[in-house]
Each structure stands twice: as C-alpha cells, then as structure tokens.
Design a protein around this motif. Structure first.
Motif, PDB file in Angstrom:
ATOM      1  N   VAL A  38       0.832  -1.203   0.000  1.00 36.37           N
ATOM      2  CA  VAL A  38       0.000   0.000   0.000  1.00 36.37           C
ATOM      3  C   VAL A  38       0.871   1.260   0.000  1.00 36.37           C
ATOM      4  CG1 VAL A  38      -1.697   1.312   1.328  1.00 36.37           C
ATOM      5  CG2 VAL A  38      -1.939  -1.159   1.098  1.00 36.37           C
ATOM      6  N   TYR A 103      -8.323   6.298  -3.605  1.00 33.72           N
ATOM      7  CA  TYR A 103      -9.656   5.913  -3.133  1.00 33.72           C
ATOM      8  C   TYR A 103      -9.663   4.493  -2.554  1.00 33.72           C
ATOM      9  CZ  TYR A 103     -11.579   9.697  -6.125  1.00 33.72           C
ATOM     10  OH  TYR A 103     -11.884  10.876  -6.718  1.00 33.72           O
ATOM     11  N   TYR A 104      -9.161   3.558  -3.370  1.00 28.89           N
ATOM     12  CA  TYR A 104      -9.419   2.146  -3.049  1.00 28.89           C
ATOM     13  C   TYR A 104      -8.160   1.298  -2.946  1.00 28.89           C
ATOM     14  CZ  TYR A 104     -13.898   3.966  -4.362  1.00 28.89           C
ATOM     15  OH  TYR A 104     -15.012   4.759  -4.432  1.00 28.89           O
ATOM     16  N   ILE A 105      -7.085   1.884  -2.444  1.00 28.45           N
ATOM     17  CA  ILE A 105      -5.865   1.082  -2.313  1.00 28.45           C
ATOM     18  C   ILE A 105      -5.494   0.853  -0.856  1.00 28.45           C
ATOM     19  CG2 ILE A 105      -4.988   1.827  -4.555  1.00 28.45           C
ATOM     20  CD1 ILE A 105      -2.911   3.532  -2.943  1.00 28.45           C
ATOM     21  N   GLY A 106      -6.401   1.183   0.061  1.00 34.25           N
ATOM     22  CA  GLY A 106      -6.124   0.862   1.456  1.00 34.25           C
ATOM     23  C   GLY A 106      -5.639   2.027   2.293  1.00 34.25           C
ATOM     24  N   VAL A 107      -6.007   3.262   1.913  1.00 34.32           N
ATOM     25  CA  VAL A 107      -5.718   4.403   2.781  1.00 34.32           C
ATOM     26  C   VAL A 107      -7.018   5.122   3.145  1.00 34.32           C
ATOM     27  CG1 VAL A 107      -3.305   4.821   2.193  1.00 34.32           C
ATOM     28  CG2 VAL A 107      -5.114   5.801   0.775  1.00 34.32           C
ATOM     29  N   ASN A 108      -6.884   6.086   4.052  1.00 38.33           N
ATOM     30  CA  ASN A 108      -8.047   6.729   4.678  1.00 38.33           C
ATOM     31  C   ASN A 108      -9.062   7.300   3.688  1.00 38.33           C
ATOM     32  OD1 ASN A 108      -9.339   9.244   6.243  1.00 38.33           O
ATOM     33  ND2 ASN A 108      -8.733   7.660   7.671  1.00 38.33           N
ATOM     34  N   LYS A 109     -10.320   7.301   4.122  1.00 37.86           N
ATOM     35  CA  LYS A 109     -11.428   7.748   3.278  1.00 37.86           C
ATOM     36  C   LYS A 109     -11.389   9.236   2.956  1.00 37.86           C
ATOM     37  CE  LYS A 109     -15.315   4.651   3.588  1.00 37.86           C
ATOM     38  NZ  LYS A 109     -15.547   3.702   4.674  1.00 37.86           N
ATOM     39  N   TRP A 111      -9.437  10.778   1.324  1.00 36.31           N
ATOM     40  CA  TRP A 111      -9.055  10.960  -0.079  1.00 36.31           C
ATOM     41  C   TRP A 111     -10.256  10.891  -1.000  1.00 36.31           C
ATOM     42  CZ3 TRP A 111      -4.679  13.191  -0.887  1.00 36.31           C
ATOM     43  CH2 TRP A 111      -3.589  12.977  -0.031  1.00 36.31           C
TER      44      TRP A 111
ATOM     45  N   PHE B  28      -0.804  12.403   7.403  1.00 38.67           N
ATOM     46  CA  PHE B  28      -1.980  11.899   8.102  1.00 38.67           C
ATOM     47  C   PHE B  28      -2.339  10.485   7.652  1.00 38.67           C
ATOM     48  CE2 PHE B  28      -6.604  11.296   7.622  1.00 38.67           C
ATOM     49  CZ  PHE B  28      -6.931  11.158   8.970  1.00 38.67           C
ATOM     50  N   SER B  29      -2.380  10.262   6.343  1.00 38.57           N
ATOM     51  CA  SER B  29      -2.898   8.968   5.899  1.00 38.57           C
ATOM     52  C   SER B  29      -1.893   7.835   6.056  1.00 38.57           C
ATOM     53  CB  SER B  29      -3.437   9.035   4.471  1.00 38.57           C
ATOM     54  OG  SER B  29      -2.527   9.626   3.613  1.00 38.57           O
ATOM     55  N   LEU B  30      -0.632   8.156   6.330  1.00 38.55           N
ATOM     56  CA  LEU B  30       0.323   7.081   6.589  1.00 38.55           C
ATOM     57  C   LEU B  30       0.561   6.878   8.085  1.00 38.55           C
ATOM     58  CD1 LEU B  30       2.984   7.707   3.783  1.00 38.55           C
ATOM     59  CD2 LEU B  30       1.096   6.088   3.785  1.00 38.55           C
ATOM     60  N   VAL B  34      -4.638   5.778  11.655  1.00 42.24           N
ATOM     61  CA  VAL B  34      -5.650   5.558  10.624  1.00 42.24           C
ATOM     62  C   VAL B  34      -5.267   4.410   9.693  1.00 42.24           C
ATOM     63  CG1 VAL B  34      -6.487   7.933  10.664  1.00 42.24           C
ATOM     64  CG2 VAL B  34      -4.621   7.332   9.134  1.00 42.24           C
ATOM     65  N   GLN B  36      -5.206   1.160   7.746  1.00 41.73           N
ATOM     66  CA  GLN B  36      -6.264   0.227   7.329  1.00 41.73           C
ATOM     67  C   GLN B  36      -5.669  -1.069   6.794  1.00 41.73           C
ATOM     68  OE1 GLN B  36      -9.141   3.895   5.871  1.00 41.73           O
ATOM     69  NE2 GLN B  36      -8.913   2.147   4.507  1.00 41.73           N
ATOM     70  N   THR B  37      -4.333  -1.189   6.910  1.00 40.49           N
ATOM     71  CA  THR B  37      -3.676  -2.302   6.228  1.00 40.49           C
ATOM     72  C   THR B  37      -3.210  -3.401   7.170  1.00 40.49           C
ATOM     73  OG1 THR B  37      -1.452  -1.358   6.427  1.00 40.49           O
ATOM     74  CG2 THR B  37      -2.771  -0.620   4.571  1.00 40.49           C
ATOM     75  N   HIS B  39      -0.801  -3.191   9.383  1.00 39.35           N
ATOM     76  CA  HIS B  39       0.635  -3.132   9.109  1.00 39.35           C
ATOM     77  C   HIS B  39       1.423  -4.095   9.992  1.00 39.35           C
ATOM     78  CE1 HIS B  39       4.628  -1.342   8.408  1.00 39.35           C
ATOM     79  NE2 HIS B  39       4.108  -0.947   7.269  1.00 39.35           N
ATOM     80  N   ILE B  42       2.445  -7.633   8.698  1.00 43.64           N
ATOM     81  CA  ILE B  42       3.403  -7.860   7.616  1.00 43.64           C
ATOM     82  C   ILE B  42       4.571  -8.665   8.169  1.00 43.64           C
ATOM     83  CG2 ILE B  42       4.903  -6.790   5.893  1.00 43.64           C
ATOM     84  CD1 ILE B  42       3.090  -4.404   5.858  1.00 43.64           C
ATOM     85  N   TRP B 123      -2.307 -11.314   3.353  1.00 49.08           N
ATOM     86  CA  TRP B 123      -2.233  -9.995   4.000  1.00 49.08           C
ATOM     87  C   TRP B 123      -3.030  -8.971   3.192  1.00 49.08           C
ATOM     88  CZ3 TRP B 123       0.356  -5.623   1.869  1.00 49.08           C
ATOM     89  CH2 TRP B 123       0.316  -4.498   2.697  1.00 49.08           C
ATOM     90  N   ILE B 127      -6.930  -6.060   3.906  1.00 49.56           N
ATOM     91  CA  ILE B 127      -6.861  -4.591   3.900  1.00 49.56           C
ATOM     92  C   ILE B 127      -8.264  -4.016   3.690  1.00 49.56           C
ATOM     93  CG2 ILE B 127      -5.901  -2.574   2.720  1.00 49.56           C
ATOM     94  CD1 ILE B 127      -3.577  -4.322   1.829  1.00 49.56           C
ATOM     95  N   ASP B 128      -8.565  -2.948   4.448  1.00 48.98           N
ATOM     96  CA  ASP B 128      -9.838  -2.247   4.264  1.00 48.98           C
ATOM     97  C   ASP B 128      -9.707  -1.306   3.067  1.00 48.98           C
ATOM     98  OD1 ASP B 128     -12.024  -0.643   4.295  1.00 48.98           O
ATOM     99  OD2 ASP B 128     -11.732   0.146   6.320  1.00 48.98           O
ATOM    100  N   LEU B 129     -10.399  -1.645   1.970  1.00 53.47           N
ATOM    101  CA  LEU B 129     -10.239  -0.885   0.724  1.00 53.47           C
ATOM    102  C   LEU B 129     -11.378   0.106   0.495  1.00 53.47           C
ATOM    103  CD1 LEU B 129      -8.963  -3.731  -1.648  1.00 53.47           C
ATOM    104  CD2 LEU B 129      -7.611  -1.990  -0.517  1.00 53.47           C
ATOM    105  N   ASN B 130     -11.979   0.605   1.539  1.00 54.87           N
ATOM    106  CA  ASN B 130     -13.050   1.598   1.431  1.00 54.87           C
ATOM    107  C   ASN B 130     -14.218   1.134   0.549  1.00 54.87           C
ATOM    108  OD1 ASN B 130     -11.483   3.266   3.007  1.00 54.87           O
ATOM    109  ND2 ASN B 130     -10.717   4.491   1.300  1.00 54.87           N
TER     110      ASN B 130
END
Lengths: 306, 145
Positions: A38, A103-109, A111, B28-30, B34, B36-37, B39, B42, B123, B127-130
């Motif tokens: 990711v 959007y859909y690669i496993g990071v926060n919404k 985006w 923020f997103s890394l 937050v 979602q993977t 981590h 791994i 793995w 992962i939560d893919l929204n």
C-alpha cells in the motif's frame, strides 16, 4: 544551460526548465523501498500523478506557448500571462487531485472527498489549454507557412482536453471509480490522454523544428497530413473500443459478477477492433517517421536552396 | 483584466498552498492511527512474497488492489475465490497455466516461494479498501455481508 546563457530568460523557458527539473526530481519517490504494498503504491502515484498532472504539464505548457508564439505571432506577454494561469490551474487542481488514485488502495477515506473535489476541477486546466490554443490561433495575424506544426499544436491542445480532461472526469468521481477501478475504462482514458498531451506535443515541436534545422521547407506534405489524420483517427478508434469494452467489462464483471475470463471472451470482438485501429495508428506513425528520416538530414541540396 | 504579475502570483501561491495540504494529508494517511492495512501483520513471509511479486512482474498482467495490467484477473481476494491448493498448484506448475486460452508464464516456484506469495495475498485480502474489497469481482464477501 541554454537558459542560463540566453540573453533573456523568458517565462516560457522558465516554465519549461522548471518542468524538466521537477520531472527528474519526482522520479525519486518511486524508488523508495517499503515493505507494504500500500505504501509502495502510495508513493508510486507521487511519481506518476505528479508527473502527468503536474510537472509534465509545465513542459507541455512551455512547448505549447513557444509554438503558439512562433506560429500565430500573438504577443509574447499575452501568451505568457495565460501560460501562468494554465499552469496555476493545473497545480491547484492536480496536486490534491492525486487523491483519485488513493480511493481504493487501502488508505483513509479522506481521499474520497479531497480527490473527488480536486480531480473534478482538473479538466479546467485542460479546457483552458484548449481554449487558449484555439483563441490564440484565431487572434494571430501571422500566418506561419508551417501548417503541419500548426495541426499538431492545435491537435495536442484539443485531444489532451478530450482525453485527459473529459475522459478522465468520466471515471474520476469516487462513486463511479468504485466500479471502474482496475478495468479497461482506465485504458480508454490513458491512451487518449497520453497521446494528446505528451505524444502530439512532441510531434508538434519536431514538425516545427526540423524544417528550421535542415533548411528544408517541409511545411505541408500529403504524407505529413496523412500521418496526422491516420494516427489520430486510429487513436480515437482505439479509445472508443477500449471505452465500449470497459463499460461492458464493468457491467458484466462487477454488477453481474461474471468471472474475469468469461467476460474477456465475450468482449473479444472489441479487441479485434482495437487491433484494426492500432494498425491504422501505427501506419500514421510510420508515415511520420518516414518523413522524418527522408527529410531529417541536412543535405547539400537543402543548403544550396538557402 | 488580470496582469501577468497577478497570474504568476496565482500560480506560485496556488501551488504552494495545495502542495502543503498534500504533504499534510500524506503524513496523516500514513500515520498509525488511521492504518487500514494491518501493518503489524506484515511478516517476513509477506515481505518475501512481495519481493517475488515485484521481481516477477506479476503486475504486468494481473491487477492487485485494482492496479496493474488488465490482461489477467484481479488477485485481491483471490484466496477467497480459489482456495490455497489451487493457487499453489498454479504458482508451482512447471507447464504454462492456461485454463481459458490465456497463457501464464510457468514460474515453477518452490514450495516455500509459493507459501510466501500466498502469505502476501493473505495480508492483501484483509486490507480495508473503502468498499472496493466488496466490489472486486466476483464478490468474495457476498456470503459474509
């Protein structure tokens, strides 16, 4: 170096150099090693997206301005002012528009919101570029004899608006992209966008520069025109084939939930159309190359004529 | 009407502001809060699997998380769809795998390599893919949702 040695440093040259410099710099994030697929992906888009919707557009804008100044004779001040507006719009929408890859690669919404809003603005930069080119052409009093260069220049501005701007917007909203992510719909947008924004502009500058460098007045040949139309019609055909196949794929695979290979088999006809159009496209490109090889070398004959 | 100076200010200002926001959002997103993977899941096997995935250019044909080539099936949730024995057989096969006419390179991975790749897919699958994890074809999570 040329920029440094030049008598005056113009905005066009500055924008072009900035583009080249940052294009090289932005290659680096892609080489960072991560254990997570990711995070890898996240920074890969720093390279890809910030290239195509960022610094490469500086290069494209720079070349486009140069060609418009030379071909239309419109005042440099006017053209360069609009160049700033265009690259300004590009960065304003493009940098945060990177979000549409997240959007859909496993990071926060977050985006989904940021990417959705800013990438919806991205077509504006390309629209501005197309309007700019066409208006400057209309406004221009100088009628430069190099018709081929003018074709490619205006073509680049218009096709990039359609390919990058409109077709990009067609699948950039998160609600749509949820279904089109990872399908041939992306290939539809990618092909026309790259062709318009980055291939045609290069062919334009070659068409402009080559006659100047060789001394031949290769401004308007039958083969040159055919190269333009064959490659463009071929590419538009490919885009349509990808588009139809992509929509069919999304519907069958993601809505009807038919298995990947079964869907591919059902779409086979589109792939044949794709090959036919690609052949037409290649024919056009070969004609361009043939013209280039035949007339690219300065010859005694050309020198005598000078 | 807009002057050239104003146009330049618009370009430089807009770029600076959006870029700073972009950096902020990236941090923020890394961040861990937050994530979602998963981590922490791994393992070394997952990393070895990812290396195999990269070095054999699996992405040249397949998509993963919706990214990659469109020539071969999406591999997110592939374990749910095919099961481990099937995947292992494909990965270790010495003859090209071509169930539907499209040929996959016969990589002939060893047992350990195949296990590593499966650990990597395993793995990926969590992962939560929204929401994309529920759309990716065919719906693997239909039963649970």
């Amino acid at each position: 170096m040329t920029l440094y040695k030049g008598k005056r440093r113009t905005t066009t040259a500055l924008v072009l150099s900035m583009g080249l410099f940052f294009a090289a710099l932005l290659y680096l994030p892609g080489m960072l090693p991560f254990d997570s697929q990711v995070t890898d992906s996240f920074f890969r888009w720093w390279v890809v997206h910030l290239w195509v919707e960022g610094v490469w557009e500086l290069i494209m804008g720079g070349i486009l301005s140069f060609l418009l100044i030379k071909l239309t004779g419109v005042d440099r001040e006017v053209i360069e002012k609009w160049l700033y507006v265009i690259v300004g719009l590009t960065f304003l929408s493009g940098v945060l528009g990177t979000g549409h890859h997240y959007y859909y690669i496993g990071v926060n919404k977050i985006w989904l919101i940021v990417g959705g809003i800013f990438s919806a603005l991205e077509p504006l930069a390309f629209l501005a570029m197309a309007l700019f080119a066409v208006n400057m052409y209309r406004k221009g009093e100088k009628k430069h004899p190099n018709k081929l260069a003018l074709y490619w220049t205006l073509g680049a501005a218009i096709v990039s608006f359609v390919g990058a701007g409109l077709l990009g917007f067609a699948h950039t909203l998160p609600q749509t992209n949820l279904y089109t992510h990872g399908t041939l719909v992306t290939a539809m947008h990618g092909h026309l966008a790259f062709w318009g924004a980055y291939a045609m502009i290069v062919l334009a500058i070659i068409s402009y520069a080559m006659p100047n460098m060789t001394g031949r007045k290769l401004y308007d040949t039958g083969r040159g025109r055919m190269a333009f139309w064959f490659s463009n019609v071929g590419m538009v055909g490919m885009t349509v084939a990808f588009g139809v196949a992509g929509v069919a794929q999304v519907y069958m695979e993601r809505i009807m939930k038919i298995e990947f290979m079964k869907v591919q088999e059902m779409m086979e006809i589109h792939f044949y159309i794709l090959i036919i159009c690609a052949t037409l496209f290649t024919t056009g490109i070969l004609m361009y190359i043939a013209d280039f090889i035949k007339h690219g070398q300065p010859t005694d004959e050309a020198l005598i004529k000078e | 009407m807009l002057s050239k100076k104003q146009a330049r200010a618009f370009f430089l200002g807009g770029t600076l502001v959006t870029f700073l926001i972009f950096i902020g959002l990236t941090i923020f997103s890394l961040s861990k809060d937050v994530d979602q993977t998963n981590h922490e899941n791994i393992t070394e096997a997952v990393v070895r699997g990812k290396d195999l995935w990269d070095h054999n250019n699996c992405m040249g044909c397949h998509t993963l998380l919706g990214e990659g080539g469109y020539y071969a099936p999406e591999l997110t949730k592939v374990i749910d769809r095919r099961g481990r024995p099937y995947i292992k057989a494909v990965l270790m096969s010495k003859v090209p795998w071509q169930p539907n006419g499209r040929k996959m390179v016969a990589y002939g991975f060893t047992n350990e390599q195949a296990e590593d790749l499966i650990a990597f897919f395993d793995w990926i699958d969590d992962i939560d893919l929204n929401g994309f994890d529920r759309v990716v074809s065919p719906l693997a999570k239909d039963k649970t949702n």
